[in-house]
Every structure is written in structure tokens, then in C-alpha cells.
Design a protein around this motif. Structure first.
Motif, mmCIF file in Angstrom:
data_model
loop_
_atom_site.group_PDB
_atom_site.id
_atom_site.type_symbol
_atom_site.label_atom_id
_atom_site.label_comp_id
_atom_site.label_asym_id
_atom_site.label_seq_id
_atom_site.Cartn_x
_atom_site.Cartn_y
_atom_site.Cartn_z
ATOM 1 N N PHE A 46 0.833 -1.206 0.000
ATOM 2 C CA PHE A 46 0.000 0.000 0.000
ATOM 3 C C PHE A 46 0.867 1.254 0.000
ATOM 4 N N ALA A 47 1.904 1.267 0.836
ATOM 5 C CA ALA A 47 2.748 2.461 0.963
ATOM 6 C C ALA A 47 3.521 2.762 -0.307
ATOM 7 N N HIS A 48 3.816 1.741 -1.091
ATOM 8 C CA HIS A 48 4.574 1.936 -2.329
ATOM 9 C C HIS A 48 3.666 2.040 -3.550
ATOM 10 N N HIS A 49 2.366 2.107 -3.316
ATOM 11 C CA HIS A 49 1.417 2.208 -4.429
ATOM 12 C C HIS A 49 0.328 3.237 -4.138
ATOM 13 N N GLY A 50 0.755 4.386 -3.648
ATOM 14 C CA GLY A 50 -0.123 5.546 -3.621
ATOM 15 C C GLY A 50 -0.866 5.845 -2.339
ATOM 16 N N PHE A 51 -0.582 5.115 -1.250
ATOM 17 C CA PHE A 51 -1.286 5.352 0.007
ATOM 18 C C PHE A 51 -0.326 5.825 1.094
ATOM 19 N N GLY A 52 -0.838 6.678 1.959
ATOM 20 C CA GLY A 52 -0.200 6.896 3.241
ATOM 21 C C GLY A 52 -0.677 5.813 4.186
ATOM 22 N N VAL A 53 0.245 5.153 4.862
ATOM 23 C CA VAL A 53 -0.079 3.982 5.668
ATOM 24 C C VAL A 53 0.179 4.246 7.144
ATOM 25 N N LEU A 54 -0.793 3.891 7.957
ATOM 26 C CA LEU A 54 -0.639 3.889 9.403
ATOM 27 C C LEU A 54 -1.051 2.505 9.904
ATOM 28 N N ALA A 55 -0.057 1.650 10.157
ATOM 29 C CA ALA A 55 -0.317 0.340 10.756
ATOM 30 C C ALA A 55 0.012 0.478 12.230
ATOM 31 N N LEU A 56 -1.011 0.633 13.041
ATOM 32 C CA LEU A 56 -0.804 1.065 14.414
ATOM 33 C C LEU A 56 -0.538 -0.092 15.364
ATOM 34 N N ASP A 57 0.128 0.235 16.450
ATOM 35 C CA ASP A 57 0.174 -0.619 17.636
ATOM 36 C C ASP A 57 -0.816 -0.032 18.631
ATOM 37 N N LEU A 58 -1.806 -0.790 19.022
ATOM 38 C CA LEU A 58 -2.749 -0.307 20.020
ATOM 39 C C LEU A 58 -2.040 -0.099 21.359
ATOM 40 N N PRO A 59 -2.581 0.746 22.229
ATOM 41 C CA PRO A 59 -1.950 0.953 23.546
ATOM 42 C C PRO A 59 -1.682 -0.373 24.253
ATOM 43 N N GLY A 60 -0.482 -0.478 24.815
ATOM 44 C CA GLY A 60 -0.102 -1.695 25.523
ATOM 45 C C GLY A 60 0.385 -2.813 24.631
ATOM 46 N N HIS A 61 0.419 -2.586 23.322
ATOM 47 C CA HIS A 61 0.866 -3.578 22.352
ATOM 48 C C HIS A 61 2.085 -3.026 21.612
ATOM 49 N N GLY A 62 3.067 -3.887 21.364
ATOM 50 C CA GLY A 62 4.207 -3.461 20.562
ATOM 51 C C GLY A 62 4.905 -2.247 21.150
ATOM 52 N N ARG A 63 5.051 -1.196 20.335
ATOM 53 C CA ARG A 63 5.815 -0.013 20.747
ATOM 54 C C ARG A 63 4.944 1.100 21.308
#
Length: 270
Positions: free
Chosen positions: A46-63
Motif C-alpha cells: 500500500f505504501a509503495h502504491h499511492g497510500f499513506g499507511v498507518l499500521a498502528l500498535d494499540l496501547p499496551g501492544h508493541g511499541r
């Protein structure tokens, strides 16, 4: 990319390109005991084909910092604050499992902020058995093992897996263990309670007017395709796709098919 939401760090993976809020935005919302990494193939494309991407970490998950949020409604409110922090007016929301409920609820609460929603591995009600809730609270590793067994259609890897010897099940197990180790709060149990207690699905579905895609695994034992019947009935214009040889872990078991259907939907080809 780090944003600040409720005075805490909120992490979003942007697909390997700097986020540009002037592009159409696709927001990817993970499920219970997961983080942004479950979307790595789809988000990079998606990011390399015309979209701004936000793949989030929900609070308490990941970073993302803080405690896991206790309800789908709280997560939806947090997501809207995250869009504000990123300078995003409207977005396509793509959610898996618990994340699909968040996408649905957000489209109900803030229809002017949502262009489209894709509900991946969804169900409503998204009930969790008492046994699994108890295991998640008191024996987290047992719950992780149970969910991994039920989330995959089989132990044999599909041709679209990264390579010989790669374990889709093992990778998911390690991710869930990583989330558990990264936060002293009972993340898995909190996520399950949020899914189990969500009661606004029928009302939310009836209110949605934006294009909607259901992407379901035919062999899904966690959220069986039949469990989406009430949502699909409430959204008769929605597109429904069922992937064969696929369980609840759609992005891992059928990554190329998931990407193709999501991207076609996002750009309006379906």
C-alpha cells in the motif's frame, strides 16, 4: 513513526515510506495480542502504491505505551485521536478480528472520518469462551497455544509462505509471547474482554453507509464465517469474500490473496 495520543507514545508503521497525510490514508488495525507486524506485506505494498499507511500498535501492544484499553469504544476513541495527531481527515480502516470491531465502531461514531472499512476475520457477537477467558487471565501461555491451534487451517505451510521451513504458526506464537513479555498488564485477557463485551455491532452495522468489505477464512474456527451473518444482513451492499484453505490468521496463511482483495477494495476496483 511515533505520535502522541493522550500524552503517551503511539507507534505506527508506515510501510517503509515516510507518512504523507496528503495521500489517501489506509489505517491497519491489528487484533488481540498482536501488533502492526501482522500486516507487513500488505502495508508495504500500500505504501509503495499511492497510500499513506498507518499500521498502528494499540496501547499496551508493541511499541505503543500505556495499558491496553478495556473496550472497543475506548479503542475507537483513541483511534480518532491518533488520526488527529497524524493530520488525517478521512481514512480507509482495515481491521482484523478485534480490529474489525474497532473499524466498525469508528465508522458508526465518526462517519465523516471514514471512507471505507474492511473487516478481516470478523464476527458479531465476538464471544470468547469462559475457558479461554480464564486461561488468558491465569495461564497466558496455554491461551496462546489454544488460539494458535484454532487460528490456522492446518500445520502444513501454503505455497505463499516465505520459504521452506518457515513456520507460520511458530511465528504467530512468538509474536504473542513477545506482546505478553512487553507489558506487565494482562493484555490478552483485556483484549478478549473487549471483544466479548462489545454489544453495539448491529446498531453500528445498520448505521454504516461507506463501502464495506468482509474478508473471511472458510476454515476460521475463531470467528467462523457464519458468525458474520447479522452484520452482513445489516449491510446488504457490502462485498463478502471467503478464502478457502484459510483460518483466522488470514494475513499469514493467504497473504497474497488478502493483499489483492484489500488493495482492489481500497482503490475502488471491487
Amino acid at each position: 513513526m511515533l505520535l502522541t495520543v493522550d500524552d503517551r507514545d503511539a507507534y505506527c508503521y508506515t510501510g517503509g515510506k515516510p507518512f504523507d497525510a496528503t495521500l489517501p490514508t489506509a489505517v491497519f488495525i491489528h487484533g488481540a495480542q498482536h501488533d502492526h507486524s501482522v500486516w507487513v506485506l500488505q502495508t508495504r505494498y500500500f505504501a509503495h502504491h499511492g497510500f499513506g499507511v498507518l499500521a498502528l500498535d494499540l496501547p499496551g501492544h508493541g511499541r505503543s505505551k500505556g495499558a491496553p484499553l478495556a473496550s472497543v469504544g475506548e479503542i475507537s476513541d483513541w483511534l480518532l485521536k491518533l488520526l488527529d495527531a497524524a493530520g488525517v481527515r478521512t481514512a480507509t480502516l482495515i481491521g482484523h478480528s478485534m480490529g474489525s470491531l474497532v473499524a466498525l465502531e469508528t465508522a458508526c461514531r465518526a462517519p465523516s472520518r471514514v471512507d471505507k472499512i474492511a473487516l478481516v476475520g470478523s464476527a458479531y457477537p465476538m464471544k470468547v469462551s469462559d475457558t479461554l477467558l480464564d486461561e488468558a487471565q491465569h495461564h497466558e501461555q496455554h491461551a496462546i497455544d489454544m488460539v494458535n491451534i484454532w487460528s490456522h487451517s492446518g500445520i502444513a505451510q501454503k505455497p505463499s509462505s516465505p520459504g521452506p521451513g518457515f513456520s507460520v504458526i511458530g511465528g504467530n506464537r512468538r509474536l504473542m509471547q513477545h506482546i505478553a513479555a512487553g507489558n506487565p498488564a494482562p493484555v490478552f485477557h483485556t483484549d478478549f474482554v473487549a471483544c466479548n463485551s462489545y454489544t453495539n455491532g448491529d446498531i453500528a452495522a445498520a448505521s454504516v453507509r461507506c463501502p464495506t468489505l468482509f474478508l473471511l477464512g472458510q476454515q476460521d474456527m475463531m470467528t467462523p464465517p457464519r458468525a458474520t451473518a447479522s452484520l452482513i444482513k445489516a449491510m446488504p451492499a457490502a462485498r463478502v469474500v471467503r478464502l478457502d484453505n484459510c483460518g483466522h490468521a488470514l494475513m499469514a496463511e493467504q497473504p497474497d490473496a488478502v493483499l489483492a482483495h484489500l488493495f482492489d477494495f481500497a482503490v475502488g476496483r471491487t
